[in-house]
Structures are given as structure tokens and as C-alpha cells.
Design a protein around this motif. Structure first.
Motif, PDB file in Angstrom:
ATOM      1  N   CYS A 106       0.818  -1.222   0.000  1.00 60.73           N
ATOM      2  CA  CYS A 106       0.000   0.000   0.000  1.00 60.73           C
ATOM      3  C   CYS A 106       0.853   1.273   0.000  1.00 60.73           C
ATOM      4  O   CYS A 106       0.559   2.220  -0.735  1.00 60.73           O
ATOM      5  CB  CYS A 106      -0.904  -0.026   1.231  1.00 60.73           C
ATOM      6  SG  CYS A 106      -1.912   1.440   1.450  1.00 60.73           S
ATOM      7  N   ASP A 107       1.870   1.298   0.830  1.00 61.62           N
ATOM      8  CA  ASP A 107       2.661   2.522   1.025  1.00 61.62           C
ATOM      9  C   ASP A 107       3.315   3.067  -0.241  1.00 61.62           C
ATOM     10  O   ASP A 107       3.326   4.289  -0.439  1.00 61.62           O
ATOM     11  CB  ASP A 107       3.715   2.307   2.111  1.00 61.62           C
ATOM     12  CG  ASP A 107       3.100   2.134   3.488  1.00 61.62           C
ATOM     13  OD1 ASP A 107       1.885   2.334   3.632  1.00 61.62           O
ATOM     14  OD2 ASP A 107       3.851   1.804   4.429  1.00 61.62           O
ATOM     15  N   PRO A 108       3.859   2.216  -1.139  1.00 64.45           N
ATOM     16  CA  PRO A 108       4.423   2.794  -2.369  1.00 64.45           C
ATOM     17  C   PRO A 108       3.370   3.448  -3.267  1.00 64.45           C
ATOM     18  O   PRO A 108       3.691   4.380  -4.004  1.00 64.45           O
ATOM     19  CB  PRO A 108       5.068   1.599  -3.079  1.00 64.45           C
ATOM     20  CG  PRO A 108       5.204   0.544  -2.060  1.00 64.45           C
ATOM     21  CD  PRO A 108       4.163   0.795  -1.021  1.00 64.45           C
ATOM     22  N   VAL A 109       2.136   2.973  -3.201  1.00 61.65           N
ATOM     23  CA  VAL A 109       1.052   3.608  -3.971  1.00 61.65           C
ATOM     24  C   VAL A 109       0.874   5.045  -3.466  1.00 61.65           C
ATOM     25  O   VAL A 109       0.801   5.993  -4.250  1.00 61.65           O
ATOM     26  CB  VAL A 109      -0.264   2.807  -3.845  1.00 61.65           C
ATOM     27  CG1 VAL A 109      -1.417   3.540  -4.519  1.00 61.65           C
ATOM     28  CG2 VAL A 109      -0.095   1.406  -4.427  1.00 61.65           C
ATOM     29  N   ILE A 110       0.831   5.177  -2.144  1.00 58.17           N
ATOM     30  CA  ILE A 110       0.700   6.510  -1.544  1.00 58.17           C
ATOM     31  C   ILE A 110       1.941   7.346  -1.863  1.00 58.17           C
ATOM     32  O   ILE A 110       1.840   8.532  -2.192  1.00 58.17           O
ATOM     33  CB  ILE A 110       0.483   6.396  -0.020  1.00 58.17           C
ATOM     34  CG1 ILE A 110      -0.810   5.633   0.273  1.00 58.17           C
ATOM     35  CG2 ILE A 110       0.456   7.783   0.629  1.00 58.17           C
ATOM     36  CD1 ILE A 110      -0.990   5.243   1.729  1.00 58.17           C
ATOM     37  N   ALA A 111       3.117   6.718  -1.805  1.00 59.79           N
ATOM     38  CA  ALA A 111       4.369   7.430  -2.091  1.00 59.79           C
ATOM     39  C   ALA A 111       4.373   7.981  -3.514  1.00 59.79           C
ATOM     40  O   ALA A 111       4.782   9.130  -3.734  1.00 59.79           O
ATOM     41  CB  ALA A 111       5.574   6.513  -1.867  1.00 59.79           C
ATOM     42  N   LEU A 112       3.927   7.183  -4.462  1.00 55.55           N
ATOM     43  CA  LEU A 112       3.889   7.656  -5.858  1.00 55.55           C
ATOM     44  C   LEU A 112       2.973   8.861  -6.002  1.00 55.55           C
ATOM     45  O   LEU A 112       3.301   9.816  -6.713  1.00 55.55           O
ATOM     46  CB  LEU A 112       3.426   6.530  -6.788  1.00 55.55           C
ATOM     47  CG  LEU A 112       4.448   5.439  -7.054  1.00 55.55           C
ATOM     48  CD1 LEU A 112       3.806   4.291  -7.830  1.00 55.55           C
ATOM     49  CD2 LEU A 112       5.647   5.984  -7.807  1.00 55.55           C
ATOM     50  N   TRP A 113       1.815   8.808  -5.345  1.00 58.17           N
ATOM     51  CA  TRP A 113       0.900   9.947  -5.378  1.00 58.17           C
ATOM     52  C   TRP A 113       1.586  11.187  -4.792  1.00 58.17           C
ATOM     53  O   TRP A 113       1.502  12.283  -5.350  1.00 58.17           O
ATOM     54  CB  TRP A 113      -0.382   9.600  -4.618  1.00 58.17           C
ATOM     55  CG  TRP A 113      -1.338  10.732  -4.501  1.00 58.17           C
ATOM     56  CD1 TRP A 113      -2.056  11.314  -5.505  1.00 58.17           C
ATOM     57  CD2 TRP A 113      -1.697  11.425  -3.308  1.00 58.17           C
ATOM     58  NE1 TRP A 113      -2.840  12.332  -4.999  1.00 58.17           N
ATOM     59  CE2 TRP A 113      -2.638  12.420  -3.648  1.00 58.17           C
ATOM     60  CE3 TRP A 113      -1.319  11.306  -1.968  1.00 58.17           C
ATOM     61  CZ2 TRP A 113      -3.195  13.287  -2.724  1.00 58.17           C
ATOM     62  CZ3 TRP A 113      -1.886  12.155  -1.041  1.00 58.17           C
ATOM     63  CH2 TRP A 113      -2.805  13.130  -1.413  1.00 58.17           C
ATOM     64  N   CYS A 114       2.277  11.009  -3.682  1.00 55.18           N
ATOM     65  CA  CYS A 114       2.962  12.143  -3.040  1.00 55.18           C
ATOM     66  C   CYS A 114       4.109  12.662  -3.904  1.00 55.18           C
ATOM     67  O   CYS A 114       4.272  13.875  -4.058  1.00 55.18           O
ATOM     68  CB  CYS A 114       3.494  11.731  -1.665  1.00 55.18           C
ATOM     69  SG  CYS A 114       2.189  11.367  -0.467  1.00 55.18           S
ATOM     70  N   LEU A 115       4.895  11.750  -4.463  1.00 53.85           N
ATOM     71  CA  LEU A 115       6.018  12.169  -5.312  1.00 53.85           C
ATOM     72  C   LEU A 115       5.526  12.889  -6.563  1.00 53.85           C
ATOM     73  O   LEU A 115       6.242  13.702  -7.145  1.00 53.85           O
ATOM     74  CB  LEU A 115       6.890  10.972  -5.674  1.00 53.85           C
ATOM     75  CG  LEU A 115       7.683  10.381  -4.500  1.00 53.85           C
ATOM     76  CD1 LEU A 115       8.295   9.039  -4.884  1.00 53.85           C
ATOM     77  CD2 LEU A 115       8.742  11.350  -4.008  1.00 53.85           C
ATOM     78  N   GLY A 116       4.285  12.601  -6.956  1.00 53.87           N
ATOM     79  CA  GLY A 116       3.670  13.305  -8.083  1.00 53.87           C
ATOM     80  C   GLY A 116       3.072  14.646  -7.693  1.00 53.87           C
ATOM     81  O   GLY A 116       2.483  15.334  -8.514  1.00 53.87           O
ATOM     82  N   GLY A 117       3.191  15.014  -6.435  1.00 53.28           N
ATOM     83  CA  GLY A 117       2.714  16.314  -5.989  1.00 53.28           C
ATOM     84  C   GLY A 117       1.402  16.279  -5.234  1.00 53.28           C
ATOM     85  O   GLY A 117       0.836  17.333  -4.943  1.00 53.28           O
ATOM     86  N   GLY A 118       0.881  15.086  -4.919  1.00 55.81           N
ATOM     87  CA  GLY A 118      -0.351  14.986  -4.160  1.00 55.81           C
ATOM     88  C   GLY A 118      -1.533  15.652  -4.847  1.00 55.81           C
ATOM     89  O   GLY A 118      -2.342  16.310  -4.204  1.00 55.81           O
TER      90      GLY A 118
END
Length: 151
Positions: A106-118
Motif C-alpha cells: 500500500c505505502d508505495p502507492v501513496i508514495a507515488l501519489w505524493c512524489l507526483g505532488g499529491g
């Protein structure tokens, strides 16, 4: 299902967080990942490394108050800690053996969203359309220039 649900949860997290307006969304997510960094403290599966990890994530989350990139990095750090806990057999939820594995998915999915600027879904679509439109415009500008060179 064991591998799909954590991905769905990560996507749902991003969608729900998208309902919070900026700059509150970024700051709220920094607080969320700081809390996630402390999630293993009560289990103590890694001994003295648990508070050290919590301190590291707290620092990176603090930097995330002003940067989506740092929030994404903090989620990736948490992913690594989830994997360590899963391999050691010290899950985040003691009553659910594969909970750390689910968290690590789950966490890398959230990380990708955050790295994309949320971004909100609407902002993501605008960005995608903007990139496609600019590529089309760029090609349209090149065609006459290439035709002139061929003359």
C-alpha cells in the motif's frame, strides 16, 4: 486479493486526501506519515532501532510540511520498514500475520501519489492533457519548419 486490496487502499487514501484543499493537504499528509513512522513502536520487534526509525521518519515528515517529495520519501522509508518487519515475522498488527506485507504494498502507492505532488484527480487530468497538448503543439510547430528545410 491479498495483493490487490492494499493497492485499492492506497488509491482510496489518495482519493480521500484529495478532498482536503492545499496547503492543508500536504501538511496533513506530513502528519499522517509521521504517525505511520511511529506505528511499530509498541511492538518493539526491532528493539532500539524502532525509536531510531521513528525519529528518522519524523524528521523527513517535518521536511514534508513544505515538500511533497519528502512526504513521498517518508512513505518509501516506511515501505522498507514494513518489509523488514514482514521478513522478521513482527507484523504491524500482531493478530494479522501479513499486515506488514499489505502495508509494504500500500505505502508505495501513496508514495507515488505524493512524489507526483499529491494532486487531485482533476489536477492530474489537467496535467496529462497539458502535456499531450504541448507535445501536439510542438509537433505542429516543427512541421512547417521541416517543410521549409525540404524546399
Amino acid at each position: 486479493m491479498q495483493y490487490l486490496m492494499p493497492i485499492v487502499i492506497g488509491v482510496l487514501y489518495a482519493l480521500l486526501m484529495s478532498l482536503i484543499r492545499e496547503p492543508h493537504r500536504r501538511r496533513f499528509n506530513a502528519i499522517m506519515v509521521a504517525g505511520a513512522g511511529a506505528a511499530y513502536l509498541s511492538g518493539g520487534g526491532m528493539g532500539g532501532w524502532e525509536p531510531a526509525f521513528a525519529a528518522l521518519v519524523a524528521y523527513v515528515a517535518y521536511r514534508g510540511l513544505e515538500s511533497w517529495t519528502f512526504i513521498g520519501i517518508a512513505w518509501l522509508l516506511h515501505t522498507a520498514w514494513d518489509i523488514v518487519h514482514h521478513l522478521k515475522g513482527s507484523p504491524i498488527l500482531p493478530f494479522f500475520h501479513d499486515s506488514s506485507l499489505g502495508c509494504a504494498i500500500c505505502d508505495p502507492v501513496i508514495a507515488l501519489w505524493c512524489l507526483g505532488g499529491g494532486l487531485t484527480p482533476r489536477e492530474m487530468l489537467r496535467r496529462l492533457r497539458g502535456k499531450r497538448g504541448s507535445a501536439r503543439d510542438e509537433r505542429a510547430e516543427r512541421v512547417p519548419a521541416l517543410q521549409e528545410q525540404g524546399r
